[in-house]
Structures are given as structure tokens and as C-alpha cells.
Design an enzyme around this catalytic site. Structure first.
Site, PDB file in Angstrom:
ATOM      1  N   ASP A  96      15.959  -9.217  36.096  1.00 36.89           N
ATOM      2  CA  ASP A  96      16.152 -10.356  35.212  1.00 36.89           C
ATOM      3  C   ASP A  96      14.794 -10.993  34.917  1.00 36.89           C
ATOM      4  O   ASP A  96      14.173 -11.584  35.806  1.00 36.89           O
ATOM      5  CB  ASP A  96      17.076 -11.367  35.905  1.00 36.89           C
ATOM      6  CG  ASP A  96      17.824 -12.239  34.931  1.00 36.89           C
ATOM      7  OD1 ASP A  96      17.249 -12.570  33.879  1.00 36.89           O
ATOM      8  OD2 ASP A  96      18.976 -12.608  35.224  1.00 36.89           O
ATOM      9  N   HIS A 320      26.708 -15.493  36.217  1.00 40.35           N
ATOM     10  CA  HIS A 320      26.326 -16.585  37.120  1.00 40.35           C
ATOM     11  C   HIS A 320      26.353 -17.958  36.454  1.00 40.35           C
ATOM     12  O   HIS A 320      26.214 -18.973  37.135  1.00 40.35           O
ATOM     13  CB  HIS A 320      24.916 -16.317  37.659  1.00 40.35           C
ATOM     14  CG  HIS A 320      23.895 -16.228  36.570  1.00 40.35           C
ATOM     15  ND1 HIS A 320      23.819 -15.170  35.694  1.00 40.35           N
ATOM     16  CD2 HIS A 320      22.908 -17.078  36.203  1.00 40.35           C
ATOM     17  CE1 HIS A 320      22.840 -15.371  34.836  1.00 40.35           C
ATOM     18  NE2 HIS A 320      22.273 -16.520  35.120  1.00 40.35           N
ATOM     19  N   ASP A 321      26.528 -17.998  35.126  1.00 41.28           N
ATOM     20  CA  ASP A 321      26.561 -19.264  34.395  1.00 41.28           C
ATOM     21  C   ASP A 321      27.955 -19.639  33.907  1.00 41.28           C
ATOM     22  O   ASP A 321      28.132 -20.703  33.319  1.00 41.28           O
ATOM     23  CB  ASP A 321      25.632 -19.202  33.178  1.00 41.28           C
ATOM     24  CG  ASP A 321      24.159 -19.292  33.539  1.00 41.28           C
ATOM     25  OD1 ASP A 321      23.845 -19.835  34.616  1.00 41.28           O
ATOM     26  OD2 ASP A 321      23.319 -18.807  32.758  1.00 41.28           O
TER      27      ASP A 321
END
Length: 543
Positions: A96, A320-321
Site C-alpha cells: 500500500d 479497512h475504511d
């Protein structure tokens, strides 16, 4: 052929995946421990969210060194072992890259604050009165997008947290620094890259107030973004790597440019329009029931238009958001298992590359925290204060966080019914969801009817059927609660039907000559050219 159309990417949020040394935090060695599980699932790549050196103000998306590993996650030797062991299992590691901004603790920014002109040009500093920001732009995390630094005597731009200063991509020295970071990780055996909010990197020539919005129209998909991406991909030699760009508030037109192979930019794009169908008036922090008609329209438009211009979508519900999709669009009660499987099937048989977020494959839900003290996410804590300032009481603000917080997806992976869900022997950095004793890998791995087994079937079907990995897609007209589409390649056809509601639905359609490929109920309920779907039923048929 559709690039990476037969591949499956699994996202690991390392802080919450597996704690190997029992300090309460997941780590790289924990991922190594679970590689056989991931291999058995059938995935091809592991996308790992940032584990680089960071003050962790935004859970690693505030990077203070791109080539050093935060000790919380382990060492470079641990990472090298991860790459080696993943390679043995034909699994590629995808990193990432947070290239829109750095932590304010990065040495570049610290040098800038000390007055070094070279490094001040690495960021976006502006001179303006101390009591008036250069523009009225709003940060994605709330408040002004500008912060005044007494040390530098200037304002700096931060589209996200105040601790995340935006980089100046206009400066060729910055672009060279970022290319060198790609080279570094390529040399370690990395086989793919995900680029965080990459469509925000091109800022305007003139910074001005936005009198109709929050400023995003001036920097979203900026005028030089495609030039910058072409340069980055060309000069680092990652054209044939799997690459995905996270696109904030983007358009179909721009995503076609980003992902069309002829443009030589990215393999595919993440867009989030389908995950805003429960935002009242487009506001994340205002709740409403999901608009299924809108969801259907968005899928149809994005899938068919991207296809017509040879672009590519990343297929996903969770990351993850985002809150857990079964809590958001499914049913945590009577139809829990059916709705989790239906939502998986809906995405996995579309055109593109499916992404599975850790725990999604076992049907993990939102944790439903009851107290603000249980939250850790900087955005959630900021907005709790903002919502209270807007006049909401604590219970009302918590109700909104319960549906919207990024922490909903960040609770520890539920491996077993043991203490702390088998994630760690000590209390984890964030609470485990209360339902871990029933929802966990150990319970599901040998159950042929489990959500985990269903994901394995979906993955196998994609790899075995070229019509799914490489075929065309077109959507079928249905009533408001059914989403249906056709995949086709030559004479082969697969029809997919998803009941998004908790009641029986039916559809008049000719399925003569088709047989069931996969579904989440029993036999196909098809009589006299009428298909009947049970609550949250998913079924795919093939000719």
C-alpha cells in the site's frame, strides 16, 4: 482477456490480522503463520495495508519512513520471510503506497519546518495571515484542510489529518523520491501495488475558496494526474504488475483513463459510489436506509460503461475504511448466513478483480461498540466531537458511529472461539466483536454450508470459468429488490440473480436450457418461466 480477471486479492490489515508475539498488535509474522489458510482459500495476492515506520496517528497511513518497517509489525527479515513463504505458495505480496501525503514526522517535513527551501518545496506551503487559512477547503477528517506552523511561519495543506501533510507532485524531485521507493520494494520481491487516494495528487495552479463545496472539485482527478501516473508506472517498470488506485469522488470517465491498458497507468480502480447508497443527502454522517435502486443503477452504469471502454473495476464491498457489508446491506439476524453469501456472490461473479477483506470470508459483522472509549480511529473520534458540537447527544452520535466508523472493520480477525478470538493471548489494541465465539474460522473451516466454504466455491468458479474472468457483462431489468446480470463469452452464458430483500421475490424470465451453477439455497425454484427467490437468495445459472 481481462487483466487479472481470474485473480483474487485478499486484503490484510496487519494490526488486526494475527498477533504472533502476544503484544496485542498483529504483525508480519502473524501473516506468515496464516499463509496456508490463505492458500487454501484460493487467493493470488495479499494486499497489506501500511506497516512502514509511522507515529500511527492514522493507523499507518501517516508514514514517517517508506523503507523502514515499524517495530510494532516486526523487522525487514520478517518481511523478507513473508515474501519468500508467500512465493512458495504462489501468492504475491501487494503493498500500500501512500503517495499523496507523508506524516509530519517524516524527515522531509521536519527539514521543511526548519526552513530548508528544498524540502519546503516537497510539500504545499502557503503564506497567509495567521488567522486566515489560504482557502476554505475542508479536511476529509473534518475541520480546515490547512494548518499554520509557527515553526515554518507558513500554512501547509493536509487533505486528511493535520499530521498528514500533502506532497507537492509538481516538484520533479518528489516524483523521483517516490519512484525510488517503488524500486526499493520491487527489489524485495513485491509483486503489486495499491496506491492510496492517488487521484488527489495533482493540485491546482491557483488555490482559491470553494463557495459551493468543500474544495474537492479543485484537486480530485487534477489536470496532471494522468501525466504523473504514466511517468511513475513507466519509470518504475510496473506496467505488468497488478496495480490498483484508490479513487476518491472520481468519475467513470476518469477511471477508464486510469485503468484502460492502452493508457499504461493502472490495472484497475477502486471507486466508492456503490458504498454511498446509505448516505443521506450524500453525507456520510447522516443515516438512511440503503437505496437498492440506486445501488443497482450504479453497478449497471459502472460495469457496462467501464467495459465499453476497456477499463477495469476492482470488485469489493469491504476494506479497512468501510463498515462490514453484512451489517450494512445484509441481515445480522434470521437471514445472516444467506445475506452474507448473497452479497459475496453478487460481487464475485461480476467483471473485474474481486478483493476480499480479512474476515469478510467468514461473515464478520460490525462490533457495535457501546462507548466512545472503545473507538480508536482518528476520523471517528473527530466526528464524534463534531456531531456533539452540531447538537446531537452522546447516544445519537454513537448510533451514527455504530453505522459509519472505520473501526467497524478493524476489530481483530476471528480465528477461533478461544480468548480474544485466537488473535492474541493478551488484550488486543481494539476490542474483539462479541460474536466471535460463533463467527470464527475454526467453526467454519470444515462446515460445507459455511460462509467460508461458499467463498471457496466462488473463487474456484471464477478460476474455472473463463466466462466470469474474461466475459462481458450486461444487466437484466428486474423489480426494485432484485439485482441481476448476464455474463457471456461466445455461446457460454451465466445469469446471476440476487434478492436484496428479506422477503420472497419473483421474476418472469426464460431459463429453459440453464442449470444451477451455485446458490445459497437448495434447488432452483423455477416454474413456468417464473423464478422465485427466497429472502436474500443468490443463484447463478449456466447454459
Amino acid at each position: 482477456m481481462i487483466p487479472f480477471g481470474e485473480k483474487i486479492v485478499y486484503q490484510v490489515y496487519p494490526k488486526s490480522f494475527k498477533d504472533s508475539n502476544n503484544d496485542g498488535f498483529g504483525d508480519l509474522s502473524g501473516i506468515v503463520e496464516k499463509l496456508d489458510y490463505l492458500k487454501d482459500l484460493g487467493i493470488d495476492y495479499i494486499w497489506i495495508t501500511p506497516f512502514f515506520l509511522s507515529p500511527q496517528k492514522d493507523n499507518g497511513y501517516d508514514i514517517s519512513s517508506y523503507t523502514k518497517i515499524d517495530p510494532e509489525f516486526g523487522s525487514m527479515k520478517d518481511f523478507e520471510l513473508l515474501v519468500k513463504e508467500a512465493d512458495k505458495r504462489n501468492i504475491g505480496i501487494m503493498l500500500d503506497m501512500v503517495f499523496n501525503h507523508t506524516s509530519t514526522e517524516h524527515i522531509w517535513f521536519q527539514n521543511a519546518l526548519d526552513g530548508d527551501k528544498k524540502y519546503q518545496n516537497y510539500y504545499i506551503f502557503k503564506e497567509a495571515p495567521k488567522d486566515k487559512a489560504p482557502t476554505n477547503w475542508v479536511s476529509k477528517f473534518g475541520g480546515s484542510a490547512w494548518e499554520y506552523s509557527k515553526r515554518a511561519g507558513k500554512w501547509y495543506l493536509h487533505l486528511f489529518d493535520v499530521s498528514q501533510a500533502d506532497l507537492n507532485w509538481e516538484n520533479p524531485e518528489v516524483r523521483e523520491e517516490l519512484k525510488n521507493i517503488i524500486f526499493f520494494w520491487k527489489s524485495k520481491g513485491v509483486r503489486g501495488f495499491r496506491f492510496d487516494v492517488i487521484n488527489l495528487i495533482s493540485k491546482p495552479d491557483v488555490f482559491e475558496d470553494d463557495n459551493v463545496g468543500d474544495g474537492r472539485r479543485f484537486y480530485t482527478d487534477g489536470k496532471k494526474v494522468h501525466q504523473y501516473l504514466k511517468e511513475l508506472v513507466r519509470d518504475t517498470g510496473i506496467k505488468d504488475y497488478i496495480t490498483v488506485g484508490e479513487m476518491s469522488s472520481t468519475s467513470i470517465k476518469e477511471c477508464i483513463k486510469y485503468s484502460n491498458p492502452g493508457e499504461k497507468e493502472l490495472s484497475m480502480c477502486f471507486n466508492f459510489h456503490h458504498l454511498k447508497v446509505d448516505y443521506k443527502d450524500g453525507d456520510k454522517w447522516k443515516l438512511m436506509a440503503p437505496d437498492i435502486a440506486s445501488l443497482k443503477s450504479i453497478f449497471k452504469e459502472w460495469q457496462e460503461k467501464i467495459q465499453s471502454s476497456n477499463g477495469l473495476n476492482a470488485l469489493f464491498w469491504c476494506n479497512h475504511d468501510q463498515p462490514r457489508i453484512v451489517s450494512r446491506l445484509g441481515d445480522e439476524g434470521k437471514y445472516y448466513k444467506e445475506s452474507a453469501k448473497m452479497l459475496a456472490g453478487l460481487i464475485h461473479l461480476m467483471r473485474g478483480t474481486p478483493y476480499i477483506y480479512q474476515g469478510e470470508e467468514i461473515g464478520m459483522t460490525d462490533p457495535h461498540f457501546k462507548s466512545i472509549d472503545m473507538y480508536r480511529d482518528v476520523e471517528s473520534l473527530n466526528y464524534y466531537k463534531i456531531l456533539m458540537e452540531q447538537g446531537l447527544n452522546s447516544d445519537e452520535a454513537l448510533t451514527i458511529l455504530d453505522r459509519r466508523s472505520r473501526d467497524n472493520s478493524r476489530t481483530p480477525m476471528q480465528w477461533s472461539a478461544k480468548k480474544n478470538a485466537g488473535f492474541s493471548k493478551v488484550s488486543p489494541w481494539i476490542n474483539v466483536a462479541d460474536n466471535y465465539k460463533s463467527i470464527n474460522v475454526e467453526n467454519e473451516k470444515d462446515d460445507k454450508d459455511s460462509i467460508l466454504s461458499f467463498y471457496k466455491k466462488l473463487i474456484t468458479i471464477r478460476k474455472e470459468n473463463t466466462v466470469i474472468s474474461a466475459g462481458n457483462i450486461s444487466f437484466i431489468d428486474t423489480n426494485e429488490n432484485i439485482i441481476a446480470y448476464k455474463r457471456s463469452l461466445g455461446e457460454r452464458k451465466i445469469l446471476v440473480f440476487c434478492n436484496m430483500s428479506n422477503k420472497d421475490e419473483s421474476l418472469d424470465i426464460d431459463l429453459d436450457g440453464f442449470k444451477k451453477l451455485i446458490g445459497n439455497y437448495g434447488e432452483l425454484n423455477y416454474i413456468d418461466k417464473n423464478l422465485r427467490l427466497s429472502p436474500y437468495e443468490f443463484v447463478a445459472v449456466e447454459n
